[in-house]
Design an enzyme around this catalytic site. Structure first.
Site, PDB file in Angstrom:
ATOM      1  CG  ASP A   1      -2.018   0.989   1.178  1.00 37.94           C
ATOM      2  OD1 ASP A   1      -1.966   1.864   0.293  1.00 37.94           O
ATOM      3  OD2 ASP A   1      -2.931   0.908   2.010  1.00 37.94           O
ATOM      4  CG  ASP A   2      -0.185   4.608   0.052  1.00 36.03           C
ATOM      5  OD1 ASP A   2      -0.966   4.174  -0.798  1.00 36.03           O
ATOM      6  OD2 ASP A   2      -0.531   5.352   0.994  1.00 36.03           O
TER       7      ASP A   2
ATOM      8  CB  CYS B   1      -6.384   2.894  -1.083  1.00 34.50           C
ATOM      9  SG  CYS B   1      -4.893   3.479  -0.292  1.00 34.50           S
TER      10      CYS B   1
ATOM     11  NE  ARG C   1      -5.956  -0.899  -1.593  1.00 32.28           N
ATOM     12  CZ  ARG C   1      -5.070  -1.576  -0.877  1.00 32.28           C
ATOM     13  NH1 ARG C   1      -5.395  -2.752  -0.375  1.00 32.28           N
ATOM     14  NH2 ARG C   1      -3.883  -1.087  -0.641  1.00 32.28           N
TER      15      ARG C   1
ATOM     16  CE  LYS D   1      -6.106   0.603   2.216  1.00 31.87           C
ATOM     17  NZ  LYS D   1      -5.234   1.782   2.281  1.00 31.87           N
TER      18      LYS D   1
ATOM     19  CG  HIS E   1      -9.794   1.298   1.518  1.00 31.44           C
ATOM     20  ND1 HIS E   1      -8.767   2.186   1.332  1.00 31.44           N
ATOM     21  CD2 HIS E   1     -10.821   2.020   2.020  1.00 31.44           C
ATOM     22  CE1 HIS E   1      -9.141   3.384   1.718  1.00 31.44           C
ATOM     23  NE2 HIS E   1     -10.388   3.311   2.145  1.00 31.44           N
TER      24      HIS E   1
ATOM     25  CB  SER F   1      -6.629   3.770   5.091  1.00 32.15           C
ATOM     26  OG  SER F   1      -6.653   3.691   3.689  1.00 32.15           O
TER      27      SER F   1
ATOM     28  CG  HIS G   1      -1.964   3.845   4.095  1.00 27.98           C
ATOM     29  ND1 HIS G   1      -2.352   4.631   5.160  1.00 27.98           N
ATOM     30  CD2 HIS G   1      -2.682   4.272   3.027  1.00 27.98           C
ATOM     31  CE1 HIS G   1      -3.277   5.490   4.741  1.00 27.98           C
ATOM     32  NE2 HIS G   1      -3.491   5.303   3.456  1.00 27.98           N
TER      33      HIS G   1
ATOM     34  CG  ASP H   1      -2.500   0.885  -2.924  1.00 27.92           C
ATOM     35  OD1 ASP H   1      -1.333   1.279  -2.748  1.00 27.92           O
ATOM     36  OD2 ASP H   1      -3.459   1.295  -2.245  1.00 27.92           O
ATOM     37  CG  ASN H   2      -1.946   4.436  -4.031  1.00 30.47           C
ATOM     38  OD1 ASN H   2      -2.933   3.900  -3.548  1.00 30.47           O
ATOM     39  ND2 ASN H   2      -1.058   5.060  -3.271  1.00 30.47           N
TER      40      ASN H   2
ATOM     41  CE  LYS I   1      -2.703   7.663  -0.788  1.00 29.45           C
ATOM     42  NZ  LYS I   1      -2.700   6.998   0.512  1.00 29.45           N
TER      43      LYS I   1
HETATM   44 MG    MG Z   1      -2.723   3.031  -1.323  1.00 31.11          MG
END
Ligand code: MG
Length: 456
Positions: free
Chosen positions: A40-41, A80, A84, A133, A135, A158, A242, A294-295, A315
């Site tokens: 994540d991130d 996010c 996803r 996660k 989300h 998150s 994250h 994811d990003n 992001k």
């Molecule tokens: Mg993310």
């Protein structure tokens, strides 16, 4: 066939699959296990083999030397939830009704009528597990069990959010930090105090985030081990990196890159444990493992954000740093060791690729992803199946990439970059290339119009 009928049809397939021997689809050998390991991130640069100067990721690096590394691989959103939704459905996020980040008790979520990778593989007889996660909506009708997953362990959104006071609580819940059943309903703790859920109910609140990466890894190993003799799909969506960042005692304070480095190194350990488990159970040559994020990373000055260098942006934006991600695919004996693919590909391609590999019917509704197995295996002359790749920010189409050209139009500002010689999007060559700007502007408008006519 409409969606509901199709979902019912797929559900019927589960019973059919139980009574027929599984076929291997379009690939020789047994039906493969599928693992998607999503962070994540995490920034484009935050893996050793993607150029991180300080963070050590020996397991991901080894995974790349045994598999393929994609250098032009995209998530389908710079945040996010939509990212996803896209990964699990093979569609650009606006098509499936998740254009923005979701909040606890949000009114929207991924509609259960959508066909996810888990729905698809469950119909084929796979055991399907979601860890980490989610989300994609935390109301009961949006949770993983409504989206094709047999089991779920994780936090529903998150890790900087809070708790939905209406959430279901398990009778075996462990409360920490003085929380009581009443206090959750009346005065929930602030941001960063999130619940750990198992199958729709809270089992720990607030969860000890320093142990999350370890807990998820243990759960993953348990699921892999239990299903070593039958096909499984594991979607392991780690909560980290994250913010707020947390690492266990084993990793905390060890990396010269600070806490962010500790966190990534623990995620790398997690991947190492999973690859080790597959090998020791002798199923590594029957398992496709995908690693990506994811990003892009947060733009934070305190060192808690990652790095997307040499890419521009972070992001939340549609420069390359917001959506181009590190990606590694691993399948010994099927994916050539130590290969690199620089063709354009995306998380939306995972569903159709997995459908093709396993011989499973793709959703009937239009999807945007394409089969990228020829790219993963380095088939001679294989080219990106995307004549255009589209960068959505919420419901707004902000950019298109076609070959080496990228056109970005945000609030009337037109930017044209040639990514082949300007990977950092540093030189706007819009005024020198009016025909290209014209062609790509039309391409964007046409695609956006067509997509919005076919929202699911
Ligand atoms: Mg993310």
């Amino acid at each position: 066939m409409n969606h509901l009928l199709q979902k019912a049809f797929i559900a019927q397939g589960i019973f059919l699959a139980a009574n027929i021997s599984l076929t291997a689809g379009n690939i020789k050998g047994k039906t493969p296990n599928i693992i998607i390991f999503l962070t994540d991130d995490q920034g484009y640069q935050d893996v050793g083999c993607f150029g991180s100067p300080l963070i050590k990721t020996p397991n991901l690096d080894r995974m790349a030397t045994e598999g393929v590394r994609f250098t032009n691989f995209y998530s389908a959103a710079p945040v996010c939830s939509p990212s996803r939704a896209a990964l699990l459905t093979g569609c650009y996020p606006p098509r499936v009704g998740v254009p923005r980040v979701l909040w606890p008790n949000d009114t929207i979520g991924l509609n259960s009528k959508e066909i996810t990778i888990a729905d698809m593989l469950k119909a084929k007889g796979y055991t399907t597990a979601c860890i980490g996660k989610w989300h994609l909506g935390d109301k009961p009708e949006f949770l993983p069990d409504q989206q094709g997953f047999d089991s779920y362990l994780g936090i529903p959104y998150s890790n900087d959010m809070t708790i939905n006071p209406r959430v279901q609580i398990s009778k075996d819940v462990v409360y920490r930090e003085g929380v009581t059943p009443e206090s959750i309903r009346i005065k929930p703790l602030g941001g960063g105090k999130v619940p750990l859920m198992r199958d729709g109910k809270v089992i720990e609140y607030p969860v000890d985030q320093t142990l999350l990466t370890k807990k998820y890894t243990q759960e993953a190993i348990s699921i892999i081990t239990k299903n070593k003799d039958k096909p499984f799909f594991l979607y392991l969506a780690h909560t980290m990196p994250h913010i707020p960042l947390h690492a266990s005692e084993t990793f905390n304070g060890k990396s010269p890159r600070g806490l962010y480095g500790d966190v990534i190194e623990e995620l790398d350990w997690s991947m190492g444990e999973i690859l080790k488990t597959l090998k020791s159970l002798n199923i590594d040559e029957n398992t496709l493992v995908i690693f990506t994020s994811d990003n892009g990373p947060w733009n934070l000055k305190n060192g808690h954000g990652g790095s997307a260098l040499p890419l521009r942006g972070f992001k939340f934006d549609t420069y390359e740093g917001g959506m181009r991600e590190p990606m590694i695919a691993h399948w010994p004996g099927k994916i050539p060791a130590g290969s690199v693919c620089s063709e354009i590909a995306s998380t939306i391609d995972l569903l159709p690729t997995i459908a093709w590999l396993t011989g499973t019917a793709k959703p009937k509704a239009p999807i945007d992803g394409k089969n990228i197995w020829p790219l993963m295996t380095g088939k001679r002359g294989a080219k990106s199946p995307h004549d255009g790749y589209y960068y959505y920010n919420a419901m707004t189409l902000q950019a298109v990439r076609s070959g080496d050209w990228k056109l970005r139009i945000v609030k009337g500002k037109v930017e044209l970059f040639n990514l082949a010689n300007d990977i950092s999007e540093s030189k706007n060559v819009e005024s020198e290339n009016p025909e290209i700007v014209n062609r790509l502007t039309k391409k964007m408008a046409k695609f956006d119009q067509e997509l919005k006519l076919h929202i699911h």
